[in-house]
Design a protein around this motif. Sequence first.
Motif, PDB file in Angstrom:
ATOM      1  N   LYS A 144      21.962  18.206   9.086  1.00 32.88           N
ATOM      2  CA  LYS A 144      21.639  18.630   7.606  1.00 32.88           C
ATOM      3  C   LYS A 144      20.740  19.734   7.671  1.00 32.88           C
ATOM      4  CE  LYS A 144      21.802  13.942   5.466  1.00 32.88           C
ATOM      5  NZ  LYS A 144      21.278  13.083   4.586  1.00 32.88           N
ATOM      6  N   TRP A 196      12.290  27.625   1.894  1.00 32.05           N
ATOM      7  CA  TRP A 196      12.171  27.312   3.353  1.00 32.05           C
ATOM      8  C   TRP A 196      10.918  28.249   3.991  1.00 32.05           C
ATOM      9  CZ3 TRP A 196      11.354  24.838   7.516  1.00 32.05           C
ATOM     10  CH2 TRP A 196      11.339  25.523   8.877  1.00 32.05           C
ATOM     11  N   HIS A 251      13.267  15.148   3.517  1.00 27.79           N
ATOM     12  CA  HIS A 251      14.071  16.125   4.265  1.00 27.79           C
ATOM     13  C   HIS A 251      13.623  17.443   4.125  1.00 27.79           C
ATOM     14  CE1 HIS A 251      16.771  12.834   4.724  1.00 27.79           C
ATOM     15  NE2 HIS A 251      17.499  13.621   5.686  1.00 27.79           N
ATOM     16  N   ARG A 274      13.968  21.016   4.174  1.00 28.57           N
ATOM     17  CA  ARG A 274      15.198  21.717   4.632  1.00 28.57           C
ATOM     18  C   ARG A 274      14.857  23.099   5.435  1.00 28.57           C
ATOM     19  NH1 ARG A 274      15.873  20.021  -0.506  1.00 28.57           N
ATOM     20  NH2 ARG A 274      15.191  21.946  -1.455  1.00 28.57           N
ATOM     21  N   ALA A 311      17.489  20.021   8.922  1.00 30.80           N
ATOM     22  CA  ALA A 311      16.328  19.587   8.287  1.00 30.80           C
ATOM     23  C   ALA A 311      15.469  18.897   9.341  1.00 30.80           C
ATOM     24  CB  ALA A 311      16.546  18.921   7.114  1.00 30.80           C
TER      25      ALA A 311
END
Length: 254
Positions: A236, A218, A210, A212, A238
């Motif tokens: 999520k 990020w 995942h 994010r 993501a």
Amino acid sequence: AQARRAAKRDKRREKKRRAGPAAPQVKATPTPVAIVETDGVQTPAIEREHVWRVYEAVAPQWHGTRYKAWPRVAAFCQEHCLGGAVVADVGCGNGKMAPAATARGARVLACDVSARLVAIAAREHASKHYDALVADALRLPWRSGVADAALHIAVLHHLSTPERRSRAIAETTRVLKVGGVALFYAWARDQRRGRSGHAFDAPDVLVPFHLREHGPHWDPSACDAAPAHAVRDAAKRATVVQRYCHVYDEGELA
């Protein structure tokens, strides 16, 4: 008090009604995958899509969560990466082995197929005797017999055929001096006694990662580098990418 609780409950229900149905979540369990045999020379499509392109996309977040050598790798470095030694770090990633590998004065030649991870490794360890470049583990750019020791950590499980795994091992041993020593690490199929507590259903799997879209690691540019198979999980926040892994049965590498 009951009236207040009822009012809060009604408010939550109304908020959910206005928001509409929840966004579906992407399945977060490993998926078995079939492997197509190749000539062993060209990089298979599954590795290009589910290894090379995945690591290009996740490099900044990967760096934020992988920051030191595993204990047994650090112990190997303490014993074999000594002053005056040359060490090959094959599949170096973000250079997380650099502190352990250089701690006692060794000089490290490192490589990885991910240009973004190599750039991170070079930046983070510029002050050490740690030279990182972009190269394929099956076609190492160094002369034979150059290294006293070699690290080959978490690379073999990303190679999709027995021929390619054998070639990667042969390339690493080629760059070792006579009497040199190498440490190979790869994922086990049965990890129930390990930290993950997981046992894979098949030897060849796609493992979700995942990416994010929030938090300190990020990087918006990751979306531009995302592979074609990437799927967004809105619930999520993501982007989900799938890493290819061949997980080993006990004795398979012996």
